[in-house]
Motif scaffolding. Structure first.
Motif, PDB file in Angstrom:
ATOM      1  N   UNK A   1       0.835  -1.200   0.000  1.00  0.00           N
ATOM      2  CA  UNK A   1       0.000   0.000   0.000  1.00  0.00           C
ATOM      3  C   UNK A   1       0.872   1.252   0.000  1.00  0.00           C
ATOM      4  N   UNK A   2       0.397   2.355  -0.622  1.00  0.00           N
ATOM      5  CA  UNK A   2       1.153   3.605  -0.638  1.00  0.00           C
ATOM      6  C   UNK A   2       1.021   4.329   0.687  1.00  0.00           C
ATOM      7  N   UNK A   3       2.135   4.886   1.160  1.00  0.00           N
ATOM      8  CA  UNK A   3       2.114   5.499   2.489  1.00  0.00           C
ATOM      9  C   UNK A   3       3.283   6.449   2.647  1.00  0.00           C
ATOM     10  N   UNK A   4       3.296   7.150   3.770  1.00  0.00           N
ATOM     11  CA  UNK A   4       4.476   7.884   4.220  1.00  0.00           C
ATOM     12  C   UNK A   4       5.226   6.919   5.131  1.00  0.00           C
ATOM     13  N   UNK A   5       6.146   6.175   4.554  1.00  0.00           N
ATOM     14  CA  UNK A   5       6.636   4.922   5.120  1.00  0.00           C
ATOM     15  C   UNK A   5       7.802   5.105   6.094  1.00  0.00           C
ATOM     16  N   UNK A   6       7.528   5.787   7.204  1.00  0.00           N
ATOM     17  CA  UNK A   6       8.547   5.939   8.237  1.00  0.00           C
ATOM     18  C   UNK A   6       7.852   6.081   9.587  1.00  0.00           C
ATOM     19  N   UNK A   7       8.430   5.533  10.673  1.00  0.00           N
ATOM     20  CA  UNK A   7       7.760   5.570  11.980  1.00  0.00           C
ATOM     21  C   UNK A   7       7.465   6.962  12.516  1.00  0.00           C
ATOM     22  N   UNK A   8       8.152   7.991  12.013  1.00  0.00           N
ATOM     23  CA  UNK A   8       7.912   9.335  12.516  1.00  0.00           C
ATOM     24  C   UNK A   8       6.567   9.899  12.069  1.00  0.00           C
ATOM     25  N   UNK A   9       5.876   9.208  11.151  1.00  0.00           N
ATOM     26  CA  UNK A   9       4.546   9.660  10.741  1.00  0.00           C
ATOM     27  C   UNK A   9       3.536   8.544  11.016  1.00  0.00           C
ATOM     28  N   UNK A  10       3.133   8.422  12.273  1.00  0.00           N
ATOM     29  CA  UNK A  10       2.111   7.444  12.654  1.00  0.00           C
ATOM     30  C   UNK A  10       0.723   7.984  12.319  1.00  0.00           C
ATOM     31  N   UNK A  11      -0.230   7.063  12.174  1.00  0.00           N
ATOM     32  CA  UNK A  11      -1.600   7.455  11.854  1.00  0.00           C
ATOM     33  C   UNK A  11      -2.550   6.389  12.354  1.00  0.00           C
ATOM     34  N   UNK A  12      -3.838   6.711  12.375  1.00  0.00           N
ATOM     35  CA  UNK A  12      -4.859   5.699  12.637  1.00  0.00           C
ATOM     36  C   UNK A  12      -5.217   5.027  11.310  1.00  0.00           C
ATOM     37  N   UNK A  13      -5.852   3.838  11.401  1.00  0.00           N
ATOM     38  CA  UNK A  13      -6.108   3.041  10.206  1.00  0.00           C
ATOM     39  C   UNK A  13      -7.520   2.466  10.200  1.00  0.00           C
ATOM     40  N   UNK A  14      -8.136   2.427   9.022  1.00  0.00           N
ATOM     41  CA  UNK A  14      -9.280   1.575   8.723  1.00  0.00           C
ATOM     42  C   UNK A  14      -8.839   0.644   7.604  1.00  0.00           C
ATOM     43  N   UNK A  15      -8.971  -0.659   7.820  1.00  0.00           N
ATOM     44  CA  UNK A  15      -8.555  -1.632   6.805  1.00  0.00           C
ATOM     45  C   UNK A  15      -9.758  -2.516   6.489  1.00  0.00           C
ATOM     46  N   UNK A  16     -10.182  -2.482   5.221  1.00  0.00           N
ATOM     47  CA  UNK A  16     -11.352  -3.229   4.767  1.00  0.00           C
ATOM     48  C   UNK A  16     -10.882  -4.279   3.761  1.00  0.00           C
ATOM     49  N   UNK A  17     -11.242  -5.530   3.999  1.00  0.00           N
ATOM     50  CA  UNK A  17     -10.729  -6.634   3.181  1.00  0.00           C
ATOM     51  C   UNK A  17     -11.907  -7.463   2.676  1.00  0.00           C
ATOM     52  N   UNK A  18     -11.953  -7.718   1.373  1.00  0.00           N
ATOM     53  CA  UNK A  18     -12.964  -8.590   0.774  1.00  0.00           C
ATOM     54  C   UNK A  18     -12.277  -9.824   0.205  1.00  0.00           C
ATOM     55  N   UNK A  19     -12.805 -10.995   0.546  1.00  0.00           N
ATOM     56  CA  UNK A  19     -12.223 -12.274   0.143  1.00  0.00           C
ATOM     57  C   UNK A  19     -13.343 -13.243  -0.204  1.00  0.00           C
ATOM     58  N   UNK A  20     -13.045 -14.360  -0.890  1.00  0.00           N
ATOM     59  CA  UNK A  20     -14.062 -15.400  -1.074  1.00  0.00           C
ATOM     60  C   UNK A  20     -14.588 -15.874   0.276  1.00  0.00           C
ATOM     61  N   UNK A  21     -15.842 -16.276   0.311  1.00  0.00           N
ATOM     62  CA  UNK A  21     -16.525 -16.549   1.576  1.00  0.00           C
ATOM     63  C   UNK A  21     -15.821 -17.583   2.440  1.00  0.00           C
ATOM     64  N   UNK A  22     -15.166 -18.569   1.853  1.00  0.00           N
ATOM     65  CA  UNK A  22     -14.555 -19.616   2.672  1.00  0.00           C
ATOM     66  C   UNK A  22     -13.337 -19.125   3.457  1.00  0.00           C
TER      67      UNK A  22
END
Length: 551
Positions: free
Chosen positions: A245-266
């Motif tokens: 995923x694209x991000x500001x990829x360093x620990x000095x820029x922390x953030x809150x997250x919402x992560x939504x994942x869709x997968x086959x039902x099984x």
């Protein structure tokens, strides 16, 4: 972590992974960080904009750098015995100049001493909303990453860290934006400049098969997005999150997250924080996970597979949920549940000496195969079927305080993650499981001396997860301090260090300032010798007279 080829069972973490073993537990190591193959610089314009330029534009923010998460590894008793034999841009306000962009360089990130190209300046991310449609059979994703941020300077352009994958569209504040790719940089040019101090939103639509990253600090494994036998998991410390995923990829820029994942039902899908919604529609399962506490990008996680969820409440405000493979035999499943049963006692012990657990939930997801490492992804640690040792479990849990809640502001300070988690796991073994702490530390000193462990305060990037230095000698550093000042002052130091940076970042100088305030200059000198002297100190020393403790 170290590779299985060297007979080490690796624990990723981060922040970050499990520590070396006690008696039946072997050494912990981390996975290497990989360098990213350069992409040809290209500029893409969103469909509604004018034709793109052919030169990659210069961003008004420094290009992002790749951040790698610390990985911890632990071996079995036999593996450890074998292992012991090894030597071990600024934005311009000139509109005319801005119309003639130059190619960004990959070495102008936030200035981390080990990963100078990771992260980006010019803005602070406050929240990520990540949406993934995952095909675990084909190992492909169709994703949209949305972020909310605050500009810390005027932005004609800004960068996000993203390796591989195909970007289709980018919008900023709802309007189509031009974008280009340069190595692991996604360079975005909004339709209108973003003034300093303005809140803004960006959205990136992308797809493909995530490719793990080679990181210069993780020498035994490529990191990021893993796919094994229709099971997906992520282990991103320190730079691997940009593989998915694209991000500001360093620990000095922390953030809150919402992560939504869709997968086959099984399939089951899990992530960080709390599961707030789950629905099955037309044979597709969608889950939403919310992390309301700040999190470093390398600790974000996606897990997909056929898992059973086991949950209970340790108390009203702390949910424990573990995930165990449905394919396990009854005996293996029972054994796994029994191994994880140490979690409540370990949480209670760490809370007693450090303070309240920092998040809303905790748990462990156990891969239904030998993984070779473990990692402390925030609130849901990753293990393989062979790392369910009490010390490794305790190590990953301790990282939730040291590594996840309190994170280094520069990767050169990784001992503040691994040394602390490793020592806390020894303290757990001594206090809760009745082990002899002095005997354990004497053994650690002997092994560190035989290995010629380099000072953990002066490592090079290739030694980011050097077990004898970053785990073992850093642990001995804390034990020497503990012996000098006694229980009360030592745990006061740990709590003050933790509380002063909880939810944020820290560094060695800040820790030493706490040591000096609570234990005096002599204690600082002792810690400094263990952290920086070339030779391993010959003894842990005896505690000084009480009158000298706070000299």
């Amino acid at each position: 972590m170290r590779s299985l080829a060297s007979a080490l069972v690796i624990a990723l973490a981060a922040t970050a992974c499990s520590a070396g073993g006690v008696e039946s537990t072997a050494a912990t190591t981390h996975a290497p960080v990989a360098t990213v193959a350069p992409l040809v610089a290209s500029t893409t314009t969103a469909p509604t904009t004018t034709a793109p330029t052919t030169t990659a534009p210069t961003t008004t923010v420094s290009p992002s750098a790749t951040t790698t998460t610390a990985v911890t590894a632990m071996t079995s008793a036999e593996a450890e015995a074998q292992a012991e034999t090894e030597t071990d841009a600024d934005a311009t306000s000139d509109v005319e100049a801005a119309s003639e962009p130059t190619t960004p360089t990959p070495l102008s990130g936030v200035g981390d001493s080990f990963y100078p190209w990771l992260g980006n300046g010019g803005y602070d991310v406050t929240h990520y909303d990540l949406e993934f449609d995952v095909n675990p059979v084909a190992n492909t994703i169709d994703a949209v990453a949305s972020l909310r941020a605050i500009a810390t300077e005027e932005l004609l352009e800004f960068n996000l860290d993203l390796s591989g994958l195909e970007v289709s569209t980018v919008t900023v504040n709802g309007a189509a934006a031009e974008f280009s790719r340069y190595e692991s940089e996604l360079v975005i040019r909004p339709a209108e400049p973003i003034p300093a101090g303005m809140r803004f939103a960006a959205e990136v639509a992308y797809a493909g098969t995530p490719e793990r990253i080679e990181d210069p600090g993780v020498l035994f494994e490529r990191i990021g997005w893993f796919s094994v036998d229709e099971v997906i998991f992520t282990a991103s410390e320190p730079s691997g999150s940009m593989s998915w995923y694209p991000s500001n990829n360093h620990p000095t820029d922390k953030a809150t997250f919402t992560i939504r994942i869709t997968v086959p039902e099984r399939f089951t899908a899990a992530s960080n924080g709390l599961l707030t919604h789950e629905a099955v529609v037309d044979g597709r399962r969608t889950v939403t996970w919310e992390s309301d506490d700040p999190m470093a990008t390398y600790l974000a996680a996606v897990y997909v597979g056929e898992f059973e969820r086991h949950e209970y409440r340790l108390r009203d405000d702390l949910l424990i949920r573990d995930y165990i493979g449905r394919s396990l035999s009854d005996a293996a499943s029972t054994s796994t549940v029994e191994a994880l049963a140490i979690t409540p006692g370990a949480v209670e012990y760490f809370e007693r000496v450090l303070g309240r657990y920092p998040f809303d939930a905790y748990g462990t997801i156990v891969m239904p195969f030998t993984l070779g490492f473990a990692m402390e992804n925030q609130t849901l640690s990753l293990h393989g079927d062979q790392t369910l040792d009490p010390q490794i479990i305790a190590h990953e849990l301790a990282h939730q305080w040291f590594g996840n809640s309190v994170t280094v502001d520069d990767w050169s300070g990784i001992w503040l993650h691994e040394g602390f988690a490793h020592y806390m796991s020894f303290l757990y073994l001594a206090e809760v499981q009745g082990k002899d702490l002095d005997a354990l530390m004497a053994r650690e000193l002997e092994r560190a001396t035989l290995a010629g462990a380099v000072p953990p305060g002066g490592i090079a990037v290739a030694q980011l997860f050097d077990f004898n230095s970053v785990y073992r000698r850093a642990t001995l550093t804390l034990h020497a301090l503990h012996r000098r000042v006694g229980d009360d002052v030592f745990f006061d130091i740990l709590r003050r260090h933790y509380e002063s940076s909880a939810g944020g970042t820290t560094n060695t100088a800040e820790f030493l300032a706490v040591v000096e305030e609570l234990a005096g200059a002599g204690a600082v000198g002792l810690v400094g010798a263990w952290l920086y002297d070339t030779d391993v100190p010959s003894t842990l020393g005896d505690p000084p007279p009480v009158s000298e403790i706070t000299e």
